[in-house]
Design a protein around this motif. Structure first.
Motif, short mmCIF file in Angstrom:
data_model
loop_
_atom_site.label_atom_id
_atom_site.label_comp_id
_atom_site.label_asym_id
_atom_site.label_seq_id
_atom_site.Cartn_x
_atom_site.Cartn_y
_atom_site.Cartn_z
N ARG A 1 -4.25 2.29 -0.88
CA ARG A 1 -3.49 1.79 -2.03
C ARG A 1 -3.29 2.90 -3.04
O ARG A 1 -4.00 3.90 -3.03
N ARG A 2 -2.34 2.67 -3.95
CA ARG A 2 -2.17 3.63 -5.04
C ARG A 2 -3.39 3.56 -5.95
O ARG A 2 -3.94 2.50 -6.20
N PRO B 1 0.82 -1.21 0.00
CA PRO B 1 0.00 0.00 0.00
C PRO B 1 0.86 1.26 0.00
O PRO B 1 2.01 1.24 0.40
N GLU C 1 -6.38 4.58 -5.46
CA GLU C 1 -7.61 4.22 -4.76
C GLU C 1 -8.22 5.44 -4.08
O GLU C 1 -7.50 6.32 -3.62
N GLY D 1 -3.25 8.17 -4.55
CA GLY D 1 -4.14 7.64 -3.53
C GLY D 1 -4.89 8.78 -2.88
O GLY D 1 -4.31 9.83 -2.60
N HIS E 1 -10.28 6.07 -0.82
CA HIS E 1 -10.66 5.40 0.41
C HIS E 1 -11.43 6.40 1.28
O HIS E 1 -10.88 7.38 1.75
N SER F 1 0.29 2.99 5.21
CA SER F 1 -0.30 2.11 6.21
C SER F 1 -0.14 2.73 7.58
O SER F 1 0.93 3.23 7.92
N ASP G 1 -5.18 1.61 5.79
CA ASP G 1 -4.22 1.60 4.69
C ASP G 1 -4.85 2.14 3.42
O ASP G 1 -6.07 2.13 3.26
#
Lengths: 521, 343
Positions: free
Chosen positions: A50-51, A25, A53, A214, A55, A28, A48
């Motif tokens: 991710r690239r 990730p 993403e 991200g 969130h 984190s 966490d």
């Protein structure tokens, strides 16, 4: 004071994950905790990102979302726990350090310098230079490029103070984009945007995702999330509740997790029963930009809750009823008689009292002693006809409220700023009891007050209602609303969307209306 | 129970209460006053004489009268820079009323004091209605009142006012004079000058009002937290306006006293007196942040300034050096005040 045990609680196994950097990730967090004096804002949160993403982080007011974002962006250092960014354990000492590492934050409250131009704001502190002079041409063209990417028709040379709020929000976003950040934090980025501007922003977000950026996304507007969000994490009371793929969950599930199911706090048994007598009637209360067409009634002995998200207009309505802020239209009647309220003096004379959410800034004369604060709203009652205060009657009045409300103070002459939040709140209540208030508007009365004192405040509120006082309780804590009120008025974006019977509702239903679902119709 | 959940319990313990700190501050001011008197008595034999005491009393009167007004304004969260100019305007108006309009002296002086009150009212309205910062509002009045005083007198002193105009500034209660054997009067006891009596009476009255009246309580409440006061039903604008009116009236009275002492009205009188007034309040423990201050402290502060000037004079210290010393005293006392308020 901090217990060292949390360090040991960090699971060592995570370090292996962090080792394989490129595939792992982008960011984190392991058991990150943050304590402020007397408050545990985050209690061991794992997270966490991710690239590529988006969130989302959801939670009620005070669930710890802002603190989490501030830990990631370097504003706060975590008390315990580890932050691994791009495979390396980091500890950002300042937002500048985080920014240098490619982490940018778009703030909810605007951080722009009003008197500088749009271009100057976007590159503030990073101005393109020629020697020691600013390269104005480069500044303008680079700013233009950032704004074009957002599809924003904003003149880079316009002073920021001339722009409407929505455009300021876009400038703020352009500023974050100009950093070429690898990790973007967006705190309620659409709160002041139009539908169309929001769509454009979502297009940009999709581009950013495709480019591998991200994004941590905070919003109260769950409805718009399905457009962009990949995963969603729910926080409650500073703890991590769940992390799911957005597609695999539902809005109802998210809301249920946000509010939690159990009532954690204890409330006193309600002894008061509302009578049939309507003491306060508000009809069509309106002020442009704050609230619109708000109508409700309050009965003697009733506790009416005002629920809603921050900025839904609850405080604004209460302040307008009290005359602290202007009312554009609508009427307020007490005992059926319409009132002309121009300032708080009129409202107080009619028997109204407002207990502000910001006790120190608006409720108390903090440099003055306990007795002076208790009597401030009703000095005439302890003064003679010449306007001279009778020291004996003054002390007796103050003493009686200190005793009745159980205010813990070393003396009547103690400056109130040295007392605890709970005792300060009791002093404000005492001030209005001494004034014979008949309607009390409580605005977040237990914010920042420890658990024991909360119970005392609840008990007092119940006793006030039992004495026939009409009580309005504005609260962002749903357990408090459910535990203390007879009915709940739910606000969403300046409107009173629904009045619910407390005995026949639950947190999910209130949150449902507060989030703008099924409300306006 | 988790640690640190209730920090308020531990905080006050082992520290001086604010009341104790206030007392210490007050005694510090009083103590330095005594120390000053002792030091000057040793260095200059003429310092500790009845005559010099009288002249110090008279010098201190104008600072203290203005200081009382400044204290009330500052407690309510404002500042009044206009009093030096207002006293000049009031004094020349009183003098012109006698000389040009032929009014009896008491009436003329009342007119002068009323002019001061009007200047204060304008200050108050500009601050509360136009919402200008007090610093700017009273800075404007400082220039306007001075300009008016110079304009209506043609920048010339108004003299030839007759003996009765000097009675207020030069008269004294209980003065005992004996006609000597040589036919010349001999002063056995100089009496208590009227200005000193006036100052003492007003200081007591305003101190009483601040401490005991509803209005006084409202003054502190507005200065401590104007928004909380407003939400408690205090008529904040009215209270603020009244503080400026009081300051203006006291400036008018000071103008009459000063002009009466000289039996001449000088439109240039009182330049920079506002700074002495503010300094006396600050030395006496009044907080420029508002909400804190006492008249007794201000009177002590006025005496500190007056005695410093007088004693340094008698020791032959130049006027320039005096300014330096008084400047340092102000810095020192405000620094001590900051230390007291920190934490």
């Amino acid at each position: 004071m901090l217990d060292g045990g949390d360090d040991a609680a960090v699971p060592d196994g995570h370090a292996i994950e962090a080792g394989c950097a490129p595939a792992g990730p982008l960011l984190s967090l392991f058991s990150v905790a943050k304590e402020f004096p007397g408050v545990r804002a985050l209690a061991g949160v794992d997270f966490d990102l991710r690239r590529g993403e988006v969130h989302a982080v959801c939670g009620e007011n005070g669930a710890g979302k802002s603190t989490l974002m501030k830990v990631i962006s370097g504003v706060h250092a975590p008390t315990t726990g580890r932050i691994v960014y791009k495979g390396v354990e980091r500890r950002f000492a300042s937002p500048l350090e985080a920014e240098a590492a490619g982490i940018a934050m778009i703030h909810q409250e605007l951080n722009l310098v009003a008197h500088l131009t749009v271009a100057e704001n976007i590159f503030l502190g990073r101005e393109p230079r020629r020697g020691f002079l600013i390269d104005r041409r480069a500044l303008r063209s680079k700013a233009r490029a950032c704004l074009d990417r957002l599809g924003a028709a904003i003149d880079p040379d316009a002073p920021v103070r001339t722009l409407p709020v929505a455009q300021c929000q876009l400038v703020e976003i352009a500023k974050a984009l100009s950093l070429d950040a690898e990790l973007l934090i967006m705190d309620e980025p659409t709160s002041s945007l139009t539908e169309q501007e929001a769509r454009q922003l979502f297009r940009v977000i999709r581009d950013l995702k495709a480019a591998g950026v991200g994004i941590v996304y905070i919003s109260h507007r769950l409805d718009e999330m399905r457009e962009i969000v990949d995963r969603v994490t729910v926080l409650r009371d500073g703890r991590h509740v769940s992390t799911d793929d957005f597609a695999a969950t539902s809005v109802d599930q998210i809301v249920a997790r946000m509010v939690g199911r159990a009532l954690d706090e204890k409330f006193p048994e309600r002894t008061s029963v509302p009578t049939g007598h309507v003491i306060l009637e508000a009809t069509g209360l309106t002020r442009a930009g704050a609230f619109r067409d708000v109508s409700f009634t309050l009965r003697r002995g009733e506790i009416l809750g005002f629920a809603g998200l921050m900025g839904a207009g609850r405080t604004e309505v209460a302040r307008a009823i009290f005359g602290a802020d202007p009312l554009e239209s609508g009427t307020v009647a007490i005992d059926g008689r319409p009132l002309a309220i121009r300032d708080p003096r009129d409202a107080i004379a009619a028997g109204l009292a407002y207990l502000s959410e910001d006790r120190k800034a608006q409720g108390l004369a903090v440099k003055m002693p306990v007795d002076a604060n208790l009597t401030l709203a009703n000095l005439a009652a302890v003064a003679n006809r010449l306007g001279l205060i009778d020291a004996g009657r003054h002390a007796a009045a103050a003493r009686s409220y200190v005793d009745r409300l159980g205010i813990k103070t070393p003396s009547l002459r103690q400056p109130v700023r040295l007392l605890s939040g709970g005792n300060q709140q009791k002093i404000i209540i005492g001030k209005w009891l001494f004034r014979d208030a008949r309607v009390m508007l409580f605005d977040e009365p237990t914010r920042g007050i420890d658990v024991g004192a909360k119970l005392a405040i609840y008990t007092i509120m119940d006793q006030l209602a039992a004495r026939g006082i009409g009580v309005v309780l504005i609260s962002s804590e749903l357990p408090e609303i459910l535990g203390m009120t007879d009915r709940v008025a739910v606000f969403h974006r300046g409107r009173l969307v629904r009045i619910l019977d407390t005995a026949r509702t639950d947190q999910e239903e209130i949150m449902h209306y507060a989030s703008g679902f099924g409300g306006e119709g | 129970m988790p640690a640190g959940l209730n920090p308020s319990v531990a905080a006050p313990r082992g520290r001086l209460s604010d009341r104790q700190k206030d007392l210490i501050q007050k005694f510090a001011a009083l103590g330095s006053l005594v120390a000053l008197v002792a030091a000057f008595s040793l260095t200059s034999p003429a310092f500790l004489s009845l005559g010099n005491g009288m002249s110090i009393g008279l010098q201190v009167t104008s600072i203290a009268l203005l200081g009382i007004g400044a204290t009330v304004v500052i407690i309510a969260g404002g500042i009044d820079l206009s009093v030096g100019s207002v006293l000049a305007l009031s004094g020349v108006v009183a003098a012109l009323c006698v000389k040009e309009a032929g009014l009896p002296v008491p009436l003329a002086m009342l007119a002068g004091i009323a002019v001061g009150g009007v200047c204060g009212l304008v200050n108050g309205l500009v601050v509360t209605r136009l919402k200008l910062p007090p610093f700017i509002a009273t800075l404007g009045m400082m220039l306007i009142a001075r300009g008016l005083a110079l304009q209506i007198t043609g920048a010339r002193a108004v003299s030839g006012l007759g003996e009765s105009f000097g009675a207020l500034g030069n008269g004294a209660l209980l003065r005992i004079v004996r006609i000597g054997d040589d036919g010349f009067p001999e002063v056995l006891f100089p009496g208590i000058p009227y200005p000193v009596l006036l100052m003492a009476g007003l200081a007591l009255a305003v101190a009483f009002l601040l401490r005991r009246s509803v209005l006084g309580r409202h003054v502190y409440a507005v200065g401590s937290n104007a928004e909380a006061a407003r939400l408690s039903g205090v008529a904040v604008n009215r209270v603020v306006t009244l503080t400026y009116v009081l300051s203006g009236l006291l400036a008018g009275l000071t103008g009459c006293v000063l002009m009466s002492r000289l039996v001449t009205a000088q439109p240039n009188e009182g330049v920079m007196y506002e700074l002495d007034a503010i300094a006396s309040a600050v030395i006496g423990g009044t907080s420029l942040a508002g909400g804190i201050g006492t008249i007794s402290g201000t009177v002590i502060g006025a005496f500190v300034i007056g005695i410093l000037r007088n004693g340094l004079n008698m020791n032959g210290v130049s006027a320039f050096t005096q300014q330096i010393i008084i400047g340092l005293v102000i810095l020192l006392t405000v620094w001590i005040d900051q230390l007291r308020n920190r934490r």
